[in-house]
Design an enzyme around this catalytic site. Structure first.
Site, short mmCIF file in Angstrom:
data_model
loop_
_atom_site.label_atom_id
_atom_site.label_comp_id
_atom_site.label_asym_id
_atom_site.label_seq_id
_atom_site.Cartn_x
_atom_site.Cartn_y
_atom_site.Cartn_z
N ASP A 99 0.90 -1.15 0.00
CA ASP A 99 0.00 0.00 0.00
C ASP A 99 0.93 1.20 0.00
O ASP A 99 1.63 1.43 0.99
CB ASP A 99 -0.87 0.00 1.27
N HIS A 100 0.97 1.92 -1.09
CA HIS A 100 2.05 2.90 -1.21
C HIS A 100 1.94 4.03 -0.19
O HIS A 100 2.90 4.76 0.03
CB HIS A 100 2.17 3.43 -2.65
N HIS A 104 -5.67 2.85 1.47
CA HIS A 104 -4.92 4.01 1.94
C HIS A 104 -5.54 4.65 3.20
O HIS A 104 -4.86 4.89 4.18
CB HIS A 104 -4.85 5.08 0.84
#
Ligand code: BG6
Length: 510
Positions: free
Chosen positions: A196-197, A259
Protein backbone atom coordinates in the site's frame (compact mmCIF):
# COMPACT_ATOMS: atom_id res chain seq x y z
CA UNK A 1 15.18 22.56 17.90
CA UNK A 2 16.64 24.19 14.81
CA UNK A 3 17.30 22.28 11.59
CA UNK A 4 21.02 22.33 12.51
CA UNK A 5 20.43 20.36 15.66
CA UNK A 6 18.50 17.52 14.00
CA UNK A 7 20.63 14.46 14.73
CA UNK A 8 22.08 12.50 11.84
CA UNK A 9 20.10 9.41 10.94
CA UNK A 10 21.36 6.03 12.09
CA UNK A 11 23.52 4.23 9.55
CA UNK A 12 21.39 1.83 7.52
CA UNK A 13 22.92 -1.26 5.97
CA UNK A 14 22.47 -2.03 2.28
CA UNK A 15 19.59 -4.35 1.41
CA UNK A 16 20.21 -8.09 1.02
CA UNK A 17 21.77 -9.17 -2.26
CA UNK A 18 19.06 -10.42 -4.60
CA UNK A 19 17.80 -10.72 -8.14
CA UNK A 20 14.51 -8.92 -8.63
CA UNK A 21 12.01 -9.84 -11.35
CA UNK A 22 9.40 -7.27 -12.32
CA UNK A 23 6.27 -8.47 -14.12
CA UNK A 24 4.60 -5.67 -16.06
CA UNK A 25 7.96 -4.01 -16.63
CA UNK A 26 6.87 -1.98 -19.66
CA UNK A 27 4.13 -0.29 -17.61
CA UNK A 28 3.94 3.06 -15.90
CA UNK A 29 4.68 1.89 -12.40
CA UNK A 30 8.07 0.53 -13.37
CA UNK A 31 9.11 3.73 -15.11
CA UNK A 32 7.56 6.21 -12.71
CA UNK A 33 8.20 4.54 -9.35
CA UNK A 34 10.23 1.34 -9.29
CA UNK A 35 13.29 2.29 -11.32
CA UNK A 36 13.52 5.86 -9.90
CA UNK A 37 13.25 4.38 -6.38
CA UNK A 38 15.98 1.85 -7.12
CA UNK A 39 18.08 4.72 -8.41
CA UNK A 40 17.50 6.69 -5.20
CA UNK A 41 18.39 3.63 -3.11
CA UNK A 42 21.54 3.12 -5.18
CA UNK A 43 22.48 6.79 -4.75
CA UNK A 44 22.21 6.32 -0.98
CA UNK A 45 24.34 3.17 -1.19
CA UNK A 46 21.42 1.07 0.01
CA UNK A 47 21.51 -1.41 -2.86
CA UNK A 48 24.21 -4.05 -2.62
CA UNK A 49 26.64 -4.94 -5.41
CA UNK A 50 24.90 -8.30 -5.54
CA UNK A 51 21.77 -6.79 -7.04
CA UNK A 52 20.29 -7.30 -10.51
CA UNK A 53 16.86 -6.84 -12.02
CA UNK A 54 15.09 -8.56 -14.86
CA UNK A 55 12.03 -6.90 -16.30
CA UNK A 56 9.35 -8.90 -18.04
CA UNK A 57 6.42 -8.02 -20.26
CA UNK A 58 5.07 -9.16 -23.60
CA UNK A 59 6.63 -6.29 -25.48
CA UNK A 60 9.79 -7.18 -27.45
CA UNK A 61 12.75 -5.14 -26.20
CA UNK A 62 16.48 -5.70 -25.89
CA UNK A 63 18.29 -5.04 -22.62
CA UNK A 64 19.53 -1.79 -24.16
CA UNK A 65 16.05 -0.65 -25.16
CA UNK A 66 14.67 -1.52 -21.75
CA UNK A 67 17.46 0.40 -20.03
CA UNK A 68 16.94 3.46 -22.19
CA UNK A 69 13.18 3.38 -21.63
CA UNK A 70 13.22 3.05 -17.87
CA UNK A 71 16.30 5.15 -17.17
CA UNK A 72 14.73 8.04 -19.06
CA UNK A 73 12.07 7.95 -16.33
CA UNK A 74 14.67 8.75 -13.69
CA UNK A 75 15.27 12.21 -15.13
CA UNK A 76 11.55 12.81 -15.03
CA UNK A 77 10.44 11.09 -11.83
CA UNK A 78 13.45 10.70 -9.51
CA UNK A 79 12.45 13.73 -8.29
CA UNK A 80 15.60 15.89 -8.36
CA UNK A 81 16.74 15.56 -11.96
CA UNK A 82 19.55 18.06 -11.56
CA UNK A 83 21.24 15.72 -9.15
CA UNK A 84 21.13 12.56 -11.30
CA UNK A 85 24.59 11.15 -10.93
CA UNK A 86 26.23 9.47 -13.92
CA UNK A 87 28.17 6.93 -11.85
CA UNK A 88 25.04 5.76 -10.00
CA UNK A 89 23.12 5.64 -13.24
CA UNK A 90 25.85 3.49 -14.82
CA UNK A 91 25.93 1.21 -11.78
CA UNK A 92 22.19 0.66 -11.97
CA UNK A 93 22.01 0.45 -15.75
CA UNK A 94 24.41 -2.49 -15.98
CA UNK A 95 22.24 -4.38 -13.51
CA UNK A 96 19.04 -3.98 -15.55
CA UNK A 97 18.00 -6.76 -17.90
CA UNK A 98 14.92 -7.67 -19.86
CA UNK A 99 13.12 -10.85 -20.82
CA UNK A 100 10.21 -10.59 -23.26
CA UNK A 101 7.50 -13.18 -22.73
CA UNK A 102 3.90 -13.81 -21.88
CA UNK A 103 3.35 -14.20 -18.15
CA UNK A 104 0.50 -16.55 -19.00
CA UNK A 105 2.91 -18.92 -20.76
CA UNK A 106 4.21 -21.64 -18.50
CA UNK A 107 7.43 -22.08 -20.54
CA UNK A 108 8.36 -18.43 -19.91
CA UNK A 109 8.98 -19.24 -16.23
CA UNK A 110 11.66 -21.75 -17.14
CA UNK A 111 13.47 -19.06 -19.10
CA UNK A 112 12.96 -16.55 -16.32
CA UNK A 113 14.40 -18.97 -13.77
CA UNK A 114 17.46 -19.52 -15.96
CA UNK A 115 17.95 -15.80 -16.53
CA UNK A 116 17.71 -15.11 -12.80
CA UNK A 117 20.09 -17.93 -11.93
CA UNK A 118 22.64 -16.60 -14.44
CA UNK A 119 22.37 -13.09 -13.00
CA UNK A 120 22.67 -14.51 -9.50
CA UNK A 121 25.88 -16.30 -10.47
CA UNK A 122 27.29 -13.21 -12.15
CA UNK A 123 26.47 -10.82 -9.31
CA UNK A 124 26.60 -13.10 -6.30
CA UNK A 125 22.98 -12.63 -5.17
CA UNK A 126 23.10 -15.65 -2.86
CA UNK A 127 19.97 -17.28 -4.31
CA UNK A 128 17.61 -14.55 -3.01
CA UNK A 129 14.84 -13.63 -5.43
CA UNK A 130 12.20 -10.92 -5.25
CA UNK A 131 9.22 -11.10 -7.61
CA UNK A 132 7.30 -7.88 -8.09
CA UNK A 133 3.83 -8.16 -9.60
CA UNK A 134 3.31 -4.78 -11.25
CA UNK A 135 0.63 -6.09 -13.58
CA UNK A 136 -3.12 -5.73 -13.82
CA UNK A 137 -4.71 -7.43 -10.79
CA UNK A 138 -6.26 -10.33 -12.72
CA UNK A 139 -2.72 -11.66 -13.29
CA UNK A 140 -1.65 -11.74 -9.62
CA UNK A 141 -3.03 -15.20 -8.91
CA UNK A 142 -2.02 -16.79 -12.24
CA UNK A 143 1.55 -15.44 -12.02
CA UNK A 144 1.93 -16.66 -8.45
CA UNK A 145 0.63 -20.09 -9.50
CA UNK A 146 3.13 -20.35 -12.32
CA UNK A 147 5.98 -19.15 -10.12
CA UNK A 148 4.99 -21.91 -7.74
CA UNK A 149 4.80 -24.68 -10.33
CA UNK A 150 8.12 -23.61 -11.85
CA UNK A 151 9.67 -24.00 -8.38
CA UNK A 152 10.79 -20.37 -8.31
CA UNK A 153 9.42 -19.49 -4.88
CA UNK A 154 10.88 -22.49 -3.02
CA UNK A 155 13.25 -21.30 -0.30
CA UNK A 156 16.34 -23.49 -0.10
CA UNK A 157 19.77 -23.32 1.53
CA UNK A 158 18.96 -20.21 3.55
CA UNK A 159 18.00 -18.13 0.50
CA UNK A 160 14.72 -16.22 0.54
CA UNK A 161 12.02 -15.91 -2.11
CA UNK A 162 9.44 -13.11 -1.76
CA UNK A 163 6.55 -11.84 -3.83
CA UNK A 164 5.40 -8.23 -3.81
CA UNK A 165 1.76 -7.79 -4.80
CA UNK A 166 0.58 -4.39 -5.97
CA UNK A 167 -2.78 -2.77 -5.34
CA UNK A 168 -5.69 -3.41 -5.81
CA UNK A 169 -5.86 -6.49 -3.63
CA UNK A 170 -9.28 -7.80 -4.61
CA UNK A 171 -12.34 -5.73 -5.34
CA UNK A 172 -14.43 -6.88 -2.39
CA UNK A 173 -14.25 -9.27 0.53
CA UNK A 174 -14.90 -12.40 -1.52
CA UNK A 175 -12.31 -11.66 -4.20
CA UNK A 176 -9.70 -10.61 -1.62
CA UNK A 177 -10.29 -13.87 0.28
CA UNK A 178 -10.05 -15.88 -2.91
CA UNK A 179 -6.75 -14.20 -3.82
CA UNK A 180 -5.37 -14.71 -0.32
CA UNK A 181 -6.41 -18.37 -0.41
CA UNK A 182 -4.78 -18.82 -3.77
CA UNK A 183 -1.53 -17.16 -2.70
CA UNK A 184 -1.44 -19.23 0.46
CA UNK A 185 -1.42 -22.47 -1.47
CA UNK A 186 1.84 -21.33 -3.09
CA UNK A 187 3.53 -19.05 -0.56
CA UNK A 188 3.71 -18.65 3.18
CA UNK A 189 2.32 -15.38 4.57
CA UNK A 190 5.92 -14.44 5.41
CA UNK A 191 6.77 -14.48 1.70
CA UNK A 192 3.91 -12.20 0.64
CA UNK A 193 4.39 -8.41 0.60
CA UNK A 194 1.09 -6.63 -0.17
CA UNK A 195 1.92 -3.07 -1.02
CA UNK A 196 0.00 0.00 0.00
CA UNK A 197 2.05 2.90 -1.21
CA UNK A 198 0.67 5.19 1.52
CA UNK A 199 2.85 3.33 3.99
CA UNK A 200 5.89 4.39 1.99
CA UNK A 201 5.21 8.02 2.79
CA UNK A 202 7.46 9.45 5.49
CA UNK A 203 4.59 11.37 7.05
CA UNK A 204 2.53 8.21 7.39
CA UNK A 205 5.41 6.37 9.07
CA UNK A 206 5.81 9.38 11.32
CA UNK A 207 2.35 8.80 12.83
CA UNK A 208 3.85 5.90 14.80
CA UNK A 209 6.70 8.08 15.98
CA UNK A 210 4.43 10.98 16.85
CA UNK A 211 2.21 8.73 18.95
CA UNK A 212 4.70 6.35 20.51
CA UNK A 213 7.96 8.26 20.81
CA UNK A 214 6.37 11.21 22.59
CA UNK A 215 4.90 11.20 26.05
CA UNK A 216 2.55 14.14 25.69
CA UNK A 217 0.04 12.78 23.21
CA UNK A 218 -0.85 9.39 24.67
CA UNK A 219 -2.76 10.70 27.73
CA UNK A 220 -5.07 12.76 25.52
CA UNK A 221 -5.35 10.29 22.63
CA UNK A 222 -8.75 8.91 23.56
CA UNK A 223 -12.47 9.53 23.95
CA UNK A 224 -12.03 11.72 27.00
CA UNK A 225 -10.19 14.40 25.05
CA UNK A 226 -10.77 13.72 21.37
CA UNK A 227 -14.05 14.97 19.93
CA UNK A 228 -13.66 13.36 16.52
CA UNK A 229 -11.15 12.51 13.81
CA UNK A 230 -11.25 13.51 10.13
CA UNK A 231 -9.20 11.88 7.39
CA UNK A 232 -9.32 13.54 3.99
CA UNK A 233 -7.64 12.57 0.75
CA UNK A 234 -8.47 15.31 -1.70
CA UNK A 235 -7.20 15.29 -5.26
CA UNK A 236 -7.41 18.03 -7.86
CA UNK A 237 -6.86 15.57 -10.65
CA UNK A 238 -9.67 13.73 -12.33
CA UNK A 239 -9.18 10.21 -13.62
CA UNK A 240 -7.07 11.32 -16.58
CA UNK A 241 -6.03 8.33 -18.68
CA UNK A 242 -7.16 5.83 -16.03
CA UNK A 243 -10.86 5.92 -16.85
CA UNK A 244 -10.80 2.33 -18.11
CA UNK A 245 -9.63 1.08 -14.72
CA UNK A 246 -11.38 3.58 -12.50
CA UNK A 247 -14.85 3.33 -14.00
CA UNK A 248 -15.10 -0.28 -12.89
CA UNK A 249 -13.79 0.48 -9.42
CA UNK A 250 -14.84 3.86 -7.98
CA UNK A 251 -13.20 5.92 -5.32
CA UNK A 252 -14.49 3.92 -2.38
CA UNK A 253 -12.69 0.74 -3.44
CA UNK A 254 -9.72 2.70 -4.79
CA UNK A 255 -8.96 4.68 -1.63
CA UNK A 256 -10.89 3.66 1.49
CA UNK A 257 -10.16 0.05 2.47
CA UNK A 258 -6.49 0.54 1.66
CA UNK A 259 -4.92 4.01 1.94
CA UNK A 260 -7.44 5.66 4.27
CA UNK A 261 -7.80 2.62 6.52
CA UNK A 262 -4.02 2.50 6.88
CA UNK A 263 -4.14 6.05 8.19
CA UNK A 264 -7.10 5.24 10.41
CA UNK A 265 -5.43 2.19 11.90
CA UNK A 266 -2.21 4.07 12.68
CA UNK A 267 -4.17 6.84 14.37
CA UNK A 268 -6.47 4.46 16.23
CA UNK A 269 -4.27 1.50 17.17
CA UNK A 270 -3.15 0.61 20.68
CA UNK A 271 0.60 0.79 21.38
CA UNK A 272 2.31 -2.31 19.97
CA UNK A 273 4.57 -4.32 22.26
CA UNK A 274 7.46 -3.78 19.83
CA UNK A 275 8.06 -2.55 16.30
CA UNK A 276 8.21 -6.07 14.92
CA UNK A 277 6.11 -6.49 11.81
CA UNK A 278 3.50 -8.66 13.45
CA UNK A 279 3.38 -6.73 16.70
CA UNK A 280 2.47 -3.56 14.76
CA UNK A 281 0.10 -5.28 12.37
CA UNK A 282 -1.68 -7.13 15.18
CA UNK A 283 -2.61 -3.78 16.66
CA UNK A 284 -3.60 -2.32 13.31
CA UNK A 285 -5.92 -5.16 12.52
CA UNK A 286 -7.37 -5.05 16.03
CA UNK A 287 -8.59 -1.51 15.55
CA UNK A 288 -10.05 -2.34 12.13
CA UNK A 289 -11.89 -5.24 13.71
CA UNK A 290 -13.28 -2.92 16.35
CA UNK A 291 -15.00 -0.72 13.76
CA UNK A 292 -18.71 -0.99 14.42
CA UNK A 293 -20.28 -2.95 11.53
CA UNK A 294 -22.58 -0.77 9.46
CA UNK A 295 -26.17 -1.97 9.30
CA UNK A 296 -27.82 -1.56 5.87
CA UNK A 297 -29.63 1.45 7.27
CA UNK A 298 -26.40 3.00 8.67
CA UNK A 299 -24.66 2.33 5.36
CA UNK A 300 -27.30 4.43 3.60
CA UNK A 301 -27.22 7.14 6.27
CA UNK A 302 -23.49 7.39 7.02
CA UNK A 303 -21.97 6.88 3.59
CA UNK A 304 -22.10 9.59 0.95
CA UNK A 305 -21.12 9.28 -2.69
CA UNK A 306 -20.66 11.78 -5.43
CA UNK A 307 -19.58 12.16 -9.02
CA UNK A 308 -18.19 15.35 -10.49
CA UNK A 309 -19.86 17.30 -13.23
CA UNK A 310 -18.34 20.15 -15.24
CA UNK A 311 -16.56 22.80 -13.26
CA UNK A 312 -13.28 24.62 -12.90
CA UNK A 313 -10.18 24.23 -10.75
CA UNK A 314 -7.88 27.19 -10.32
CA UNK A 315 -9.68 28.97 -13.15
CA UNK A 316 -9.17 26.07 -15.57
CA UNK A 317 -12.24 24.35 -16.95
CA UNK A 318 -12.58 20.72 -15.98
CA UNK A 319 -14.90 18.35 -17.87
CA UNK A 320 -17.39 16.16 -16.08
CA UNK A 321 -16.41 12.63 -15.10
CA UNK A 322 -18.74 11.14 -17.71
CA UNK A 323 -16.88 13.08 -20.41
CA UNK A 324 -13.49 11.60 -19.42
CA UNK A 325 -11.88 9.11 -21.84
CA UNK A 326 -12.93 5.46 -21.37
CA UNK A 327 -15.71 6.36 -18.94
CA UNK A 328 -19.28 5.27 -19.69
CA UNK A 329 -21.49 8.20 -20.70
CA UNK A 330 -24.07 7.18 -18.12
CA UNK A 331 -21.55 5.95 -15.54
CA UNK A 332 -22.76 5.62 -11.98
CA UNK A 333 -19.26 5.21 -10.57
CA UNK A 334 -18.51 7.45 -7.62
CA UNK A 335 -15.57 9.85 -7.71
CA UNK A 336 -16.20 11.06 -4.16
CA UNK A 337 -16.97 9.09 -1.03
CA UNK A 338 -17.39 10.09 2.59
CA UNK A 339 -18.04 7.77 5.49
CA UNK A 340 -18.67 8.06 9.19
CA UNK A 341 -17.39 5.18 11.29
CA UNK A 342 -17.10 4.50 14.97
CA UNK A 343 -14.65 2.27 16.76
CA UNK A 344 -16.16 0.16 19.48
CA UNK A 345 -13.39 -0.08 22.02
CA UNK A 346 -12.43 1.57 25.31
CA UNK A 347 -10.23 4.19 23.71
CA UNK A 348 -12.59 5.39 21.00
CA UNK A 349 -16.16 4.60 22.04
CA UNK A 350 -18.39 7.45 20.87
CA UNK A 351 -15.69 9.24 18.86
CA UNK A 352 -16.69 9.45 15.19
CA UNK A 353 -14.11 9.02 12.47
CA UNK A 354 -15.13 10.90 9.33
CA UNK A 355 -13.35 9.78 6.18
CA UNK A 356 -13.51 11.28 2.71
CA UNK A 357 -11.75 10.88 -0.61
CA UNK A 358 -12.51 12.62 -3.84
CA UNK A 359 -11.29 13.53 -7.29
CA UNK A 360 -11.53 17.00 -8.80
CA UNK A 361 -11.71 18.78 -5.47
CA UNK A 362 -10.33 22.32 -5.09
CA UNK A 363 -6.93 21.25 -3.73
CA UNK A 364 -4.57 18.29 -3.52
CA UNK A 365 -4.31 17.55 0.13
CA UNK A 366 -4.13 14.49 2.35
CA UNK A 367 -4.53 15.25 6.01
CA UNK A 368 -5.67 13.87 9.31
CA UNK A 369 -7.36 16.13 11.82
CA UNK A 370 -7.63 15.07 15.44
CA UNK A 371 -10.08 17.52 16.92
CA UNK A 372 -10.10 17.88 20.68
CA UNK A 373 -13.07 18.63 22.87
CA UNK A 374 -13.86 22.23 23.64
CA UNK A 375 -12.80 23.79 26.94
CA UNK A 376 -15.26 22.67 29.62
CA UNK A 377 -16.46 26.15 30.41
CA UNK A 378 -16.76 29.17 28.14
CA UNK A 379 -15.07 31.85 30.21
CA UNK A 380 -14.96 34.39 27.43
CA UNK A 381 -18.66 35.08 27.22
CA UNK A 382 -18.31 38.19 25.13
CA UNK A 383 -16.22 36.51 22.48
CA UNK A 384 -18.26 35.36 19.51
CA UNK A 385 -18.59 31.59 19.63
CA UNK A 386 -17.35 31.11 16.08
CA UNK A 387 -14.04 32.69 17.09
CA UNK A 388 -13.45 29.91 19.63
CA UNK A 389 -12.16 27.34 17.18
CA UNK A 390 -11.44 24.00 18.77
CA UNK A 391 -7.93 22.65 19.22
CA UNK A 392 -6.91 20.54 16.29
CA UNK A 393 -3.85 18.46 15.69
CA UNK A 394 -3.47 18.47 11.92
CA UNK A 395 -1.17 15.88 10.40
CA UNK A 396 -0.44 16.94 6.84
CA UNK A 397 0.50 13.86 4.86
CA UNK A 398 0.93 15.70 1.56
CA UNK A 399 1.79 18.16 0.14
CA UNK A 400 3.58 20.53 2.57
CA UNK A 401 4.21 17.61 4.92
CA UNK A 402 4.07 18.57 8.55
CA UNK A 403 2.10 18.73 11.77
CA UNK A 404 0.27 21.71 13.23
CA UNK A 405 -1.46 22.20 16.55
CA UNK A 406 -4.07 24.93 16.51
CA UNK A 407 -5.18 26.81 19.59
CA UNK A 408 -6.77 30.08 20.58
CA UNK A 409 -4.63 33.11 21.45
CA UNK A 410 -5.51 36.59 22.52
CA UNK A 411 -5.35 39.06 19.69
CA UNK A 412 -3.27 41.98 21.02
CA UNK A 413 -5.39 44.97 22.00
CA UNK A 414 -7.47 46.34 24.85
CA UNK A 415 -10.39 43.93 24.29
CA UNK A 416 -10.24 40.17 24.74
CA UNK A 417 -10.53 38.85 21.23
CA UNK A 418 -9.45 35.33 20.49
CA UNK A 419 -7.82 34.28 17.27
CA UNK A 420 -6.78 30.82 16.09
CA UNK A 421 -3.02 30.38 15.83
CA UNK A 422 -0.89 27.32 15.31
CA UNK A 423 2.38 25.70 16.25
CA UNK A 424 3.64 24.35 13.02
CA UNK A 425 6.25 21.73 12.20
CA UNK A 426 7.24 21.67 8.55
CA UNK A 427 9.14 18.61 7.34
CA UNK A 428 11.03 20.30 4.62
CA UNK A 429 12.37 23.16 6.66
CA UNK A 430 13.57 20.80 9.41
CA UNK A 431 14.87 17.92 7.39
CA UNK A 432 15.32 19.36 3.90
CA UNK A 433 13.88 17.82 0.75
CA UNK A 434 15.07 14.32 -0.04
CA UNK A 435 14.53 12.67 -3.40
CA UNK A 436 11.75 10.24 -2.67
CA UNK A 437 9.11 8.58 -4.82
CA UNK A 438 7.54 6.88 -1.80
CA UNK A 439 8.63 3.40 -2.93
CA UNK A 440 12.23 3.44 -1.70
CA UNK A 441 11.49 2.34 1.84
CA UNK A 442 9.03 -0.32 0.66
CA UNK A 443 11.47 -1.84 -1.81
CA UNK A 444 14.26 -1.71 0.74
CA UNK A 445 12.06 -3.38 3.36
CA UNK A 446 10.97 -6.10 0.94
CA UNK A 447 14.64 -6.80 0.22
CA UNK A 448 15.58 -6.89 3.89
CA UNK A 449 12.57 -8.90 5.01
CA UNK A 450 10.76 -6.29 7.08
CA UNK A 451 7.03 -6.63 6.44
CA UNK A 452 5.89 -3.99 8.95
CA UNK A 453 4.79 -1.60 6.22
CA UNK A 454 3.00 -4.23 4.17
CA UNK A 455 -0.55 -5.43 4.56
CA UNK A 456 -1.22 -8.79 6.11
CA UNK A 457 -4.00 -11.03 4.76
CA UNK A 458 -6.23 -10.40 7.77
CA UNK A 459 -5.86 -6.61 7.46
CA UNK A 460 -6.96 -6.64 3.84
CA UNK A 461 -9.92 -8.88 4.55
CA UNK A 462 -11.04 -6.94 7.62
CA UNK A 463 -10.88 -3.69 5.64
CA UNK A 464 -13.05 -5.13 2.87
CA UNK A 465 -15.55 -6.41 5.40
CA UNK A 466 -15.91 -2.90 6.87
CA UNK A 467 -16.87 -1.38 3.51
CA UNK A 468 -18.95 -4.37 2.35
CA UNK A 469 -22.27 -2.95 3.61
CA UNK A 470 -21.64 0.31 1.74
CA UNK A 471 -20.80 -1.52 -1.47
CA UNK A 472 -23.98 -3.54 -1.03
CA UNK A 473 -26.10 -0.45 -0.38
CA UNK A 474 -24.76 1.30 -3.47
CA UNK A 475 -24.79 -1.66 -5.80
CA UNK A 476 -28.42 -1.71 -6.69
CA UNK A 477 -29.23 1.96 -6.33
CA UNK A 478 -27.50 4.14 -8.91
CA UNK A 479 -26.43 7.51 -7.56
CA UNK A 480 -28.12 10.68 -8.68
CA UNK A 481 -25.07 11.83 -10.64
CA UNK A 482 -23.36 14.16 -11.31
CA UNK A 483 -23.93 15.80 -7.95
CA UNK A 484 -20.93 18.03 -7.39
CA UNK A 485 -19.08 20.48 -9.54
CA UNK A 486 -15.46 19.82 -10.38
CA UNK A 487 -13.56 22.22 -8.14
CA UNK A 488 -16.01 22.04 -5.21
CA UNK A 489 -15.67 20.08 -1.95
CA UNK A 490 -18.01 17.31 -3.03
CA UNK A 491 -21.76 16.87 -2.75
CA UNK A 492 -23.82 18.76 -0.16
CA UNK A 493 -24.58 15.48 1.57
CA UNK A 494 -20.91 15.27 2.59
CA UNK A 495 -21.21 18.58 4.45
CA UNK A 496 -24.51 17.42 5.89
CA UNK A 497 -22.90 14.24 7.24
CA UNK A 498 -20.95 16.36 9.72
CA UNK A 499 -23.40 19.24 10.05
CA UNK A 500 -26.05 16.97 11.50
CA UNK A 501 -23.54 16.05 14.23
CA UNK A 502 -22.80 19.75 14.86
CA UNK A 503 -19.39 19.51 13.19
CA UNK A 504 -17.77 20.55 9.94
CA UNK A 505 -14.94 19.46 7.69
CA UNK A 506 -11.74 21.38 8.04
CA UNK A 507 -11.09 23.02 4.73
CA UNK A 508 -7.80 21.56 3.52
CA UNK A 509 -5.52 24.31 2.34
CA UNK A 510 -3.63 22.23 -0.21
C1 BG6 B 1 -3.74 5.22 -5.98
C2 BG6 B 1 -5.11 5.33 -6.58
O1 BG6 B 1 -3.61 4.04 -5.24
O2 BG6 B 1 -3.52 6.34 -5.14
C3 BG6 B 1 -5.25 6.63 -7.35
O3 BG6 B 1 -5.36 4.22 -7.43
C4 BG6 B 1 -4.90 7.80 -6.49
O4 BG6 B 1 -6.56 6.78 -7.88
C5 BG6 B 1 -3.56 7.59 -5.82
O5 BG6 B 1 -4.87 8.96 -7.30
C6 BG6 B 1 -3.29 8.67 -4.80
O6 BG6 B 1 -1.96 8.53 -4.37
P1 BG6 B 1 -1.14 9.78 -3.86
O7 BG6 B 1 0.15 9.20 -3.39
O8 BG6 B 1 -1.01 10.72 -5.02
O9 BG6 B 1 -1.95 10.37 -2.76
Amino acid sequence: MTPDSVPLPRAVRPADSCVMAVFGASGDLTTRKLIPSLYNLAAQKLLPDGFALVGNSRRAMTDGEFRRKVLAGIEEFAPAPASVDAATLGWLSERLHYLAGDAADHAMYGRLGEAMAALDAARGAGGNELFYLATAPEFFGPIARRLGSAGLVREERGAWRRVVVEKPFGSDLESAKALNDELKTILTERQIYRIDHYLGKETVQNILVLRFANGIFEPIWNRRYVDHVQISVAEELGVGGRGGYFDGVGVLRDMLPNHIFQLLSLIGMEPPISFDADAVRDKQVEVLRAIAPLTPQAARRDAVRGQYGDGAIGGIRAPSYRAEPLVAKDSSTETFAALKLTIDNWRWAGVPFYLRAGKRLPARSTEIVVQFRAAPFQLFRDTPVEAMTPNQLVIRIQPHEGIALTFGAKIPGPAVNIGTVDMNFDYQSYFGAKPNTGYERLLYDAMTGDATLFQRADMVETAWSVVAPVLAAWKDAPGDFPNYEAGSWGPDAAQELLRRDGRRWRECAG
